[in-house]
Design an enzyme around this catalytic site. Sequence first.
Site, PDB file in Angstrom:
ATOM      1  N   SER A  24      55.166 -42.669  37.992  1.00  0.00           N
ATOM      2  CA  SER A  24      54.982 -44.763  38.241  1.00  0.00           C
ATOM      3  C   SER A  24      57.060 -45.166  38.656  1.00  0.00           C
ATOM      4  O   SER A  24      57.434 -45.203  37.874  1.00  0.00           O
ATOM      5  CB  SER A  24      54.222 -45.571  37.393  1.00  0.00           C
ATOM      6  OG  SER A  24      54.638 -46.763  37.528  1.00  0.00           O
ATOM      7  N   ASP A  61      51.552 -45.995  48.198  1.00  0.00           N
ATOM      8  CA  ASP A  61      50.004 -46.819  48.888  1.00  0.00           C
ATOM      9  C   ASP A  61      49.957 -46.954  50.418  1.00  0.00           C
ATOM     10  O   ASP A  61      49.790 -47.473  51.087  1.00  0.00           O
ATOM     11  CB  ASP A  61      51.453 -48.020  48.855  1.00  0.00           C
ATOM     12  CG  ASP A  61      51.970 -48.828  47.687  1.00  0.00           C
ATOM     13  OD1 ASP A  61      51.182 -48.274  47.033  1.00  0.00           O
ATOM     14  OD2 ASP A  61      52.846 -48.384  47.123  1.00  0.00           O
ATOM     15  N   ARG A  83      45.482 -53.631  50.772  1.00  0.00           N
ATOM     16  CA  ARG A  83      46.070 -51.997  51.964  1.00  0.00           C
ATOM     17  C   ARG A  83      44.469 -52.054  52.422  1.00  0.00           C
ATOM     18  O   ARG A  83      45.025 -51.108  53.830  1.00  0.00           O
ATOM     19  CB  ARG A  83      46.581 -51.291  50.872  1.00  0.00           C
ATOM     20  CG  ARG A  83      47.754 -51.547  50.420  1.00  0.00           C
ATOM     21  CD  ARG A  83      48.826 -50.718  50.293  1.00  0.00           C
ATOM     22  NE  ARG A  83      50.604 -51.156  49.799  1.00  0.00           N
ATOM     23  CZ  ARG A  83      51.041 -51.553  50.084  1.00  0.00           C
ATOM     24  NH1 ARG A  83      51.315 -52.181  51.521  1.00  0.00           N
ATOM     25  NH2 ARG A  83      52.690 -52.217  49.360  1.00  0.00           N
TER      26      ARG A  83
HETATM   27  C1  S3P Z   1      55.353 -49.758  43.236  1.00  0.00           C
HETATM   28  C2  S3P Z   1      55.054 -48.964  42.893  1.00  0.00           C
HETATM   29  C3  S3P Z   1      53.949 -48.063  43.033  1.00  0.00           C
HETATM   30  C4  S3P Z   1      53.400 -48.833  44.258  1.00  0.00           C
HETATM   31  C5  S3P Z   1      53.620 -50.323  44.427  1.00  0.00           C
HETATM   32  C6  S3P Z   1      54.807 -50.343  44.413  1.00  0.00           C
HETATM   33  C7  S3P Z   1      57.064 -50.789  43.110  1.00  0.00           C
HETATM   34  O1  S3P Z   1      52.816 -48.152  41.949  1.00  0.00           O
HETATM   35  O2  S3P Z   1      51.711 -48.380  44.263  1.00  0.00           O
HETATM   36  O3  S3P Z   1      52.182 -51.287  45.116  1.00  0.00           O
HETATM   37  O4  S3P Z   1      57.711 -51.263  43.466  1.00  0.00           O
HETATM   38  O5  S3P Z   1      57.391 -49.682  41.894  1.00  0.00           O
HETATM   39  P1  S3P Z   1      53.511 -47.400  40.999  1.00  0.00           P
HETATM   40  O6  S3P Z   1      54.325 -47.692  39.770  1.00  0.00           O
HETATM   41  O7  S3P Z   1      52.243 -47.015  40.683  1.00  0.00           O
HETATM   42  O8  S3P Z   1      54.226 -45.277  41.264  1.00  0.00           O
END
Ligand code: S3P
Length: 431
Positions: free
Chosen positions: A169, A317, A390
């Site tokens: 993440s 995403d 989305r």
């Molecule tokens: C994001 C990370 C992703 C993504 C989100 C934006 C970011 O999530 O799904 O739309 O800007 O760091 P995760 O942190 O759960 O990977």
Amino acid sequence: MPDKQFVVIRPVRNVLGSLRVPGDKSISHRYAMLAALASGRSRFENFSPGADCNSSLECVRALGCHIERDEQDAVIVDGLGPELQAPSSPLDCGNSGSTMRMLSGILAGQPFTSELIGDESLSRRPMRRIIEPLSLMGAQIEAASGDCAPLRIMGGKLRAIEYRVPVASAQVKTSVLFAGLLAEGETTVEEPTRTRDHGELALRAFGAIVDRSRNRVTIQGGQALKPLEASIPGDISSAAFFLCAAAVFPDSNLVIDGVLLNPTRSALLDVLTAMGSRISVLRVEEQHGELVGTISLLFGKGKNVVIAGAQTALLIDELPVLAAVAPYTAGGLEVRDASELRVMESDRLSAVTRNLEAMGAQIQQTADGWRIPGGQRLHGAEIESFGDHRIAMAFAIAALRAQGETLIRNSECVAISYPSFFEDLERVAER
Ligand code: S3P
């Protein structure tokens, strides 16, 4: 103008033309938050117009920073340096997981208590993933119900940690790095697989030294940030909708200008290439550590594609729209290791399955992904967006090649990341 509650999408003959997409959401959030911690005035052109990034700006304003838009519609943030002001009411993160998770890293290091709230969807999303590392650093955090928002963060002096993030993440990584900036000592975050690196690049753009080696990122606490003037590249996750549309029309020809090409975000181009698309990348340049350029896509026929493991995390995403067009591809798509999709703005795994089935598609949902055969014909249907931007946009794209009209419920949720999505779609849709 689309109706406030639903929109009807008619099929098109082709996808053709050129487009610019709004500023990248991930970068906009990070720039807004780091601008607050810099001493002086930052200015951002092409800041994401979505409601999510507006939530970040409003939180930063509530923490004492002056924010305005200038004549060019650029966002101006007057930063206060590392110490912000205690907010007088709860900080409203709206629908934005990025705001809540990343801002928590900053709030953990502030000498006051703050409360973070969100909408119904955000209040269901897991927050244990940031509560755990930030607590290890010395913050006291209470979650109202189990692991979820509202959160109460009693910030203060933080100690550096070495932390291995259990789930891939970028939000968690960034949250810990932001806290690490405010902590005493050297904080290291190790991730199971590489995720988007905008947190690291943004910290550097604001003047911090951040070291990276493989999946480990290290930051020394106590570094002062300088303000930044930047133009934010177009969001490739927004461009993804049009690229996936163009990928399934035999006469398509689409050009997207000024779009983010950061390698941790552009895995979509590899997948579309494997699916047959002929993609060229032109005029690449670097802006504050981020690659930006022009993508051109022409249709081509490819084979079955499997997305799994580390690649799934990089495409998280884009998976809904890839799945939504997969039935129209020659070879179909298999996605594995995507159980994270269940805890996003909606349960995206089930939302995609439900809506593709409504359109008459064959799809097999597994515990952590889907198997979607190619070469299918779909018909128009009533699509439930589940209030998830989305999902609404992915099925507006699936609708372009369906037989008959498709109605997308709660289509106004596209404003979370892309308020002008339906207008831009009409610009490249040939009927
Ligand atoms: C994001 C990370 C992703 C993504 C989100 C934006 C970011 O999530 O799904 O739309 O800007 O760091 P995760 O942190 O759960 O990977």
